[in-house]
Design a protein around this motif. Structure first.
Motif, PDB file in Angstrom:
ATOM      1  N   TYR A 117       0.867  -1.183   0.000  1.00  0.00           N
ATOM      2  CA  TYR A 117       0.000   0.000   0.000  1.00  0.00           C
ATOM      3  C   TYR A 117       0.902   1.231   0.000  1.00  0.00           C
ATOM      4  O   TYR A 117       1.956   1.253   0.636  1.00  0.00           O
ATOM      5  CB  TYR A 117      -0.896   0.018   1.234  1.00  0.00           C
ATOM      6  N   VAL A 118       0.494   2.281  -0.717  1.00  0.00           N
ATOM      7  CA  VAL A 118       1.304   3.499  -0.772  1.00  0.00           C
ATOM      8  C   VAL A 118       0.385   4.712  -0.805  1.00  0.00           C
ATOM      9  O   VAL A 118      -0.725   4.655  -1.345  1.00  0.00           O
ATOM     10  CB  VAL A 118       2.229   3.490  -2.018  1.00  0.00           C
ATOM     11  N   ARG A 119       0.838   5.788  -0.181  1.00  0.00           N
ATOM     12  CA  ARG A 119       0.152   7.074  -0.346  1.00  0.00           C
ATOM     13  C   ARG A 119       0.578   7.646  -1.688  1.00  0.00           C
ATOM     14  O   ARG A 119       1.746   7.947  -1.912  1.00  0.00           O
ATOM     15  CB  ARG A 119       0.548   8.044   0.767  1.00  0.00           C
ATOM     16  N   LEU A 120      -0.370   7.793  -2.580  1.00  0.00           N
ATOM     17  CA  LEU A 120      -0.072   8.224  -3.945  1.00  0.00           C
ATOM     18  C   LEU A 120       0.004   9.749  -3.975  1.00  0.00           C
ATOM     19  O   LEU A 120      -1.010  10.434  -3.852  1.00  0.00           O
ATOM     20  CB  LEU A 120      -1.157   7.717  -4.895  1.00  0.00           C
ATOM     21  N   ARG A 121       1.220  10.275  -4.115  1.00  0.00           N
ATOM     22  CA  ARG A 121       1.394  11.720  -4.190  1.00  0.00           C
ATOM     23  C   ARG A 121       2.449  12.041  -5.235  1.00  0.00           C
ATOM     24  O   ARG A 121       3.111  11.148  -5.762  1.00  0.00           O
ATOM     25  CB  ARG A 121       1.789  12.314  -2.841  1.00  0.00           C
ATOM     26  N   THR A 122       2.594  13.327  -5.544  1.00  0.00           N
ATOM     27  CA  THR A 122       3.552  13.750  -6.555  1.00  0.00           C
ATOM     28  C   THR A 122       4.941  13.234  -6.200  1.00  0.00           C
ATOM     29  O   THR A 122       5.409  13.402  -5.081  1.00  0.00           O
ATOM     30  CB  THR A 122       3.578  15.290  -6.654  1.00  0.00           C
ATOM     31  N   GLY A 123       5.601  12.625  -7.170  1.00  0.00           N
ATOM     32  CA  GLY A 123       6.923  12.060  -6.940  1.00  0.00           C
ATOM     33  C   GLY A 123       6.904  10.552  -6.882  1.00  0.00           C
ATOM     34  O   GLY A 123       7.863   9.900  -7.287  1.00  0.00           O
ATOM     35  N   ILE A 124       5.801   9.981  -6.347  1.00  0.00           N
ATOM     36  CA  ILE A 124       5.679   8.523  -6.305  1.00  0.00           C
ATOM     37  C   ILE A 124       5.529   7.982  -7.717  1.00  0.00           C
ATOM     38  O   ILE A 124       6.089   6.948  -8.077  1.00  0.00           O
ATOM     39  CB  ILE A 124       4.481   8.099  -5.432  1.00  0.00           C
ATOM     40  N   TYR A 125       4.748   8.676  -8.539  1.00  0.00           N
ATOM     41  CA  TYR A 125       4.530   8.194  -9.905  1.00  0.00           C
ATOM     42  C   TYR A 125       5.454   8.931 -10.879  1.00  0.00           C
ATOM     43  O   TYR A 125       5.688  10.134 -10.766  1.00  0.00           O
ATOM     44  CB  TYR A 125       3.069   8.345 -10.334  1.00  0.00           C
ATOM     45  N   ASP A 126       6.005   8.177 -11.819  1.00  0.00           N
ATOM     46  CA  ASP A 126       6.853   8.724 -12.876  1.00  0.00           C
ATOM     47  C   ASP A 126       5.930   9.139 -14.029  1.00  0.00           C
ATOM     48  O   ASP A 126       5.268   8.288 -14.629  1.00  0.00           O
ATOM     49  CB  ASP A 126       7.841   7.649 -13.327  1.00  0.00           C
ATOM     50  N   PRO A 127       5.849  10.438 -14.373  1.00  0.00           N
ATOM     51  CA  PRO A 127       4.947  10.881 -15.438  1.00  0.00           C
ATOM     52  C   PRO A 127       5.170  10.159 -16.764  1.00  0.00           C
ATOM     53  O   PRO A 127       4.210   9.871 -17.488  1.00  0.00           O
ATOM     54  CB  PRO A 127       5.253  12.383 -15.560  1.00  0.00           C
ATOM     55  N   ASP A 128       6.424   9.852 -17.087  1.00  0.00           N
ATOM     56  CA  ASP A 128       6.703   9.155 -18.348  1.00  0.00           C
ATOM     57  C   ASP A 128       6.092   7.750 -18.347  1.00  0.00           C
ATOM     58  O   ASP A 128       5.586   7.280 -19.374  1.00  0.00           O
ATOM     59  CB  ASP A 128       8.211   9.071 -18.584  1.00  0.00           C
ATOM     60  N   VAL A 129       6.159   7.081 -17.204  1.00  0.00           N
ATOM     61  CA  VAL A 129       5.568   5.741 -17.102  1.00  0.00           C
ATOM     62  C   VAL A 129       4.047   5.841 -17.104  1.00  0.00           C
ATOM     63  O   VAL A 129       3.361   5.048 -17.765  1.00  0.00           O
ATOM     64  CB  VAL A 129       6.064   5.029 -15.825  1.00  0.00           C
ATOM     65  N   ALA A 130       3.499   6.812 -16.379  1.00  0.00           N
ATOM     66  CA  ALA A 130       2.043   6.975 -16.333  1.00  0.00           C
ATOM     67  C   ALA A 130       1.471   7.215 -17.723  1.00  0.00           C
ATOM     68  O   ALA A 130       0.391   6.730 -18.062  1.00  0.00           O
ATOM     69  CB  ALA A 130       1.679   8.132 -15.401  1.00  0.00           C
ATOM     70  N   ASN A 131       2.201   7.931 -18.557  1.00  0.00           N
ATOM     71  CA  ASN A 131       1.718   8.251 -19.896  1.00  0.00           C
ATOM     72  C   ASN A 131       1.796   7.075 -20.864  1.00  0.00           C
ATOM     73  O   ASN A 131       1.360   7.205 -22.021  1.00  0.00           O
ATOM     74  CB  ASN A 131       2.494   9.439 -20.461  1.00  0.00           C
ATOM     75  N   LEU A 132       2.332   5.938 -20.420  1.00  0.00           N
ATOM     76  CA  LEU A 132       2.308   4.750 -21.269  1.00  0.00           C
ATOM     77  C   LEU A 132       0.877   4.265 -21.479  1.00  0.00           C
ATOM     78  O   LEU A 132       0.566   3.618 -22.484  1.00  0.00           O
ATOM     79  CB  LEU A 132       3.140   3.630 -20.624  1.00  0.00           C
TER      80      LEU A 132
END
Length: 681
Positions: free
Chosen positions: A183-198
């Motif tokens: 489980y993770v608190r999803l906040r800016t920095g946790i997700y890589d924008p380049d990966v999310a845009n896949l």
């Protein structure tokens, strides 16, 4: 050869100590150039048979998937050479990234959490039993949930959350333990924008999932439902790689989707929903309040600009930066003196955003070659907020900076400036004089104007005529006569000050002494029965004396007029939400002369969602107050150098900025690292 050798590249500090090499990146590992520099440094280490590397991430705020892959590649190469790599001092955000990606299976991370990301084959307890065991739910509630489950067919966790019997976070953490899914608190920095845009936006919204990181061909997918196998299969098919679920709250996932896809879709997704109470005050006329636009719902650019401003006000930002770059536009907020990236937008949206802001500031939208300045006033959350607009043409277009002047956030009380009790008493003593010159010094953004406003608020009574000369007027105060510099028509500090002295003032506040003429008039006013308050840009209190003399003020006049100097800085305070205490190590006790004071406990923040994982939230002032006594007046008359003035301070044990900062450290208000960063020691 010495035991320790040190080499500094542009962004990586390299130190050789014995058989180990210490590498310390000085910025975040989230751009190709910085990551390539780390690769080059490690390659050079291997070429010189330095194969035991310690990579220190203490100065790194964010890592992306490319950085994770790079660190794993470095470890693989070192192992083949008979060496190793160890990662130390990751912050809480990076530790979460390591945890959800299984990074610690590849690279040794000191003091890192080791949660598995794949289901275990051991015996699993039921969700209801797990929540009862944790005392988050009663057995009676579990039985009710089972009955509802039979009637509705809904899952146990969904029933518990919908009825408010336990928080979504508690339920997801319990499910994560049950299924061995992190489980993770999803906040800016946790997700890589380049990966999310896949993954395309429509699919992400429909499935309520978002890719967060990618390591060794596996994508970590944030979801609120770890058993949504059809969704995972669809994402695997679309991305062509394995998918591992990571649990996160549904609202956090949708907010992340909004942030990630705000700049690369045909539909603009706002930074946040705009409240109905958000208004723009047209032409800065207080009585003329108009709702931002009746066509707001049909104009996504207007909604986007409004949401950017409103979120900045909510987060307590002092500035909004909208910066064009190659292929995108970046939005950053300055919070507590540090810039944080909050979202990126499509590059083709940038001109529309700039035009909208120029319209709000009553500026020429067709002029893109020259810098422009203006003001915007909005009303949000029941209060008026002023925005100072500044544009500057650059390589990829105009950069916009909005300075937020929120009167509700200002500190207009001397007792709330963060001064120690002794400094508060001394400052009030200086303000108690009927005439003389008081200077407040410090670099830009150190809170000088706030200290002057607090002083005026303290002095403000109906019996006194107080006049201010400002550029611009930042906060409007009752009774006080405030005047704004307008150099384009000849209204300079010196010209307004000259005319102000004919208005029978008791107290005059000059926003800044910039030139010889203003300095001389201010000194003459202080000598002729007026209390004059002003600011200077110097690093220390004693520097104000040399600066005034360098401007051309005669030393004998300055010695008679000056009654005190206040130097100040703003330091970030420890975040109360993640504040922890620790015992000061012996080297700190020795360094600051605390050896004979017993065990000393200091405080620091671990980093959390409330403070953007920085460990700090809010700011407080540290001060150095110099009162002009007879000895100092005689010294000033002799036109002293910096060494003589410094010797005067030392002989009288006047508390410096650094020592005042250490007092705040002892009280747990801030950290030694923050004081050292601000004072540059």
């Amino acid at each position: 050869m010495s035991v320790a050798q040190e080499k500094l590249t542009a962004e990586v500090l390299r130190t050789r100590v014995g058989v180990m090499t210490h590498l310390a990146p000085r910025v975040s590992l989230n751009t190709e150039d910085i990551i390539q520099e780390l690769v080059d440094v490690t390659a050079d280490c291997m070429a010189h048979r330095e194969i035991n590397l310690v990579i220190d991430l203490s100065a790194v705020q964010i890592v992306n998937s490319q950085a994770l892959e790079t660190l794993i590649d470095i470890q693989d190469k070192l192992v083949r050479l008979g060496g190793w790599a160890k990662v130390i001092h990751p912050n809480s955000l990076i530790q979460d990234i390591f945890r959800i990606t299984g990074f610690t299976e590849y690279v040794n991370v000191m003091d890192a959490a080791h949660d598995a990301i794949r289901p275990s084959s051991g015996k699993q307890s039921r969700l209801g039993d797990s929540l009862v065991e944790k005392k988050l739910l009663t057995q009676k509630r579990v039985e009710e949930a089972i009955e509802l489950q039979k009637k509705t067919g809904k899952r146990m966790g969904q029933i518990i959350i919908e009825n408010g019997w336990a928080s979504e976070q508690d339920v997801l953490m319990a499910i994560g333990e049950q299924l061995s899914v992190p489980y993770v608190r999803l906040r800016t920095g946790i997700y890589d924008p380049d990966v999310a845009n896949l993954l395309d936006r429509k699919t992400a919204v429909r499935l309520r999932v978002i890719p967060v990181q990618k390591v060794r061909g596996a994508v970590m997918l944030a979801t609120a439902d770890p058993q949504a196998i059809p969704s995972f299969d669809e994402v695997e098919q679309r991305l062509g790689c394995r998918v591992y679920p990571v649990l996160a709250q549904r609202e956090e996932i949708m907010n992340a989707i909004h942030d990630v896809y705000a700049g690369n879709t045909d539909d603009i997704i706002m930074v946040g929903d705009v409240d109905e109470d958000f208004e723009v005050v047209a032409n800065l006329v207080p009585e003329d309040y108009s709702i931002i636009d009746e066509m707001a719902e049909g104009s996504p650019v207007i909604n986007l600009v409004n949401s950017i401003v409103q979120r900045a006000v909510r987060d307590g930002a002092s500035d909004i930066h909208i910066e064009p770059a190659r292929g995108k536009s970046r939005v950053r907020y300055r919070i507590d003196g540090v810039l944080y990236e909050v979202t990126t937008l499509r590059s083709d949206l940038h001109p529309a955003i700039i035009s909208r802001m120029k319209v709000m500031a009553n500026l020429d939208i067709s002029e893109r070659r020259l810098p422009q300045d203006g003001r915007i006033q909005v009303q949000t959350q029941g209060r008026a907020v002023d925005l100072r607009f500044s544009s500057l043409p650059g390589l990829y277009g105009e950069k916009i900076v909005l300075r937020i002047l929120d009167k509700n956030q200002s500190l207009l009380d001397i007792n709330k400036l963060g001064m120690s009790p002794d400094n508060v008493t001394l400052y009030k003593t200086l303000l108690g004089n009927s005439n003389g010159l008081i200077l407040v010094t410090g670099p830009t953004g150190s809170g000088k104007t706030t200290s002057l406003y607090a002083a005026l608020n303290n002095l403000n009574t109906i019996e006194k005529n107080i006049v201010t000369i400002e550029d611009p007027v930042e906060y409007q105060l009752d009774i006080i006569n405030q005047n704004e510099v307008r150099e384009n028509i000849g209204l300079t500090f010196s010209s307004i000050l000259r005319h102000t002295l004919r208005q029978d003032p008791d107290i005059v506040m000059v926003g800044e002494i910039r030139d010889r003429e203003t300095a001389e008039i201010a000194v003459q006013a202080a000598l002729t029965g007026h209390l004059v308050l002003s600011t200077l840009h110097t690093n220390h209190a004693i520097g104000a004396i040399t600066r005034m003399i360098d401007m051309g003020v005669e030393p004998y006049l300055l010695s008679s007029a000056l009654i005190g100097v206040v130097a100040q800085r703003l330091v970030r305070t420890t975040c109360p939400a993640c504040k922890t205490e620790y015992v000061a190590p012996p080297e700190l006790l020795t360094r600051f002369g605390w050896e004979n004071q017993g065990q000393i406990k200091l405080a620091r923040g671990r980093g959390c969602q409330e403070c953007y994982d920085s460990g700090y939230r809010g700011r407080i002032g540290i001060h150095e107050i110099l009162k002009a006594d007879e000895d100092l007046q005689r010294l000033v008359t002799s036109n002293p150098g910096r060494d003589e003035l410094t010797r005067y301070l030392q002989e009288r044990n006047i508390k410096t900025l650094f020592h005042d900062g250490l007092d705040h450290v002892r009280r747990g208000d801030t950290t030694i690292e923050e004081i050292s960063r601000v004072i540059n020691v």
